[in-house]
Design an enzyme around this catalytic site. Structure first.
Site, PDB file in Angstrom:
ATOM      1  CD  GLU A 194      -3.057  -0.777   2.290  1.00  0.00           C
ATOM      2  OE1 GLU A 194      -2.876   0.136   3.127  1.00  0.00           O
ATOM      3  OE2 GLU A 194      -3.978  -1.595   2.393  1.00  0.00           O
TER       4      GLU A 194
ATOM      5  CG  ASP B 299      -4.248   8.853   7.577  1.00  0.00           C
ATOM      6  OD1 ASP B 299      -4.653   7.675   7.570  1.00  0.00           O
ATOM      7  OD2 ASP B 299      -4.001   9.501   6.553  1.00  0.00           O
TER       8      ASP B 299
END
Length: 279
Positions: free
Chosen positions: A50, A61
């Protein structure tokens, strides 16, 4: 699925083991170090990569990945240079699937059609765009699928039976089960709860179900790998990178080896997971 993604998960099924999916932020702390990390991941045991797209407002995040994005942006990383990372990686590795992960805004500014053209040319196999719900599939998901690029969806503990079919409708590649509510880097939940959630998702799809958020150690990877088709590790790798840098955020001779050591340990855990489940 792309041929690479298809083949990778088919090979893993034949080996009866889950995938180790490793996330890092493109350009953290700089392009060349990031490329060195990316090139080292498959040999260390990563099955799927990823590749994070840095963005100035990463709402999903946690602090570690936010800081990684800031370091990358400060170093001049852009969406174009993140695609360049994949393009350079493909010169030595044409087998490991690459999934770009991030937010829609940079793609929108870049131009959807141009982005998809460049993603294909760079050897990208899939996209995870965390702020595009199924209701916005026409924006990027449908065009990506039409080009043969997988569009990977996130499912969470709050994705109920009514919502799940909509989430899975245009999903391809694999399903990414976020094992808790909240931001990246949180604590690992009870594997028995994850097992139930994976089973619930599998009742609606034949796609692999991969689990992430909170996996930090080989033992974590082993526990999750026993109940899922893949184990996603992100914040632990980003923290490993951060811990190897100088005080002003520059790479050191330890940066790539530190990541390699961590991923080798995680790979050992993942490879032991099905043996543990069979005992």
């Amino acid at each position: 699925m792309t041929v690479r993604m298809d083949k990778r998960f088919a090979d893993l099924r034949a080996e009866n083991r889950p995938a180790l999916i490793t996330y890092f932020m493109g350009g953290d702390p700089d392009f060349q170090t990031s490329l060195g990390i990316m090139k080292a991941l498959p040999e260390a045991g990563a099955d799927v990569i990823e590749l994070g797209m840095p963005f100035s407002d990463p709402m999903a995040d946690g602090p570690a990945i936010q800081l990684a994005g800031q370091r990358a942006l400060k170093g001049g990383q852009t969406l174009k240079t993140t695609l360049d990372l994949a393009r350079e990686f493909r010169k030595q590795d044409n087998a490991t699937p690459i999934v770009m992960m991030g937010y829609y805004n940079p793609i929108y500014i870049y131009g959807v059609e141009k982005f998809l053209d460049d993603a294909i040319a760079s050897g990208i196999d899939g996209l995870i765009v965390v702020d595009l719900p199924p209701e916005m599939d026409d924006e990027l998901c449908i065009p990506a699928l039409a080009r043969g690029i997988n569009f990977i969806r996130l499912a969470t503990p709050t994705t109920d039976g009514k919502r799940l079919p909509a989430v899975l409708k245009n999903t391809s590649g694999f399903v990414y089960y976020v094992s808790m509510n909240g931001i990246t880097g949180s604590a690992l939940p009870d594997p028995s709860l994850i097992s139930g959630a994976v089973g619930r998702i599998k009742a609606h799809t034949e796609l692999p179900v991969c689990v992430g958020f909170g996996v930090k150690t080989a033992d974590h990877a082993k526990a999750i790998g026993a109940v899922a088709d893949g184990v996603v590790v992100g914040s632990a790798i980003v923290n490993q990178i951060a811990g190897s840098l100088t005080k002003d955020g520059q790479a050191t001779a330890d940066t790539v080896p530190a990541v390699t050591t961590l991923v080798k340990g995680l790979s050992t855990g993942v490879r032991a997971s099905r043996l543990a489940a069979a005992e």
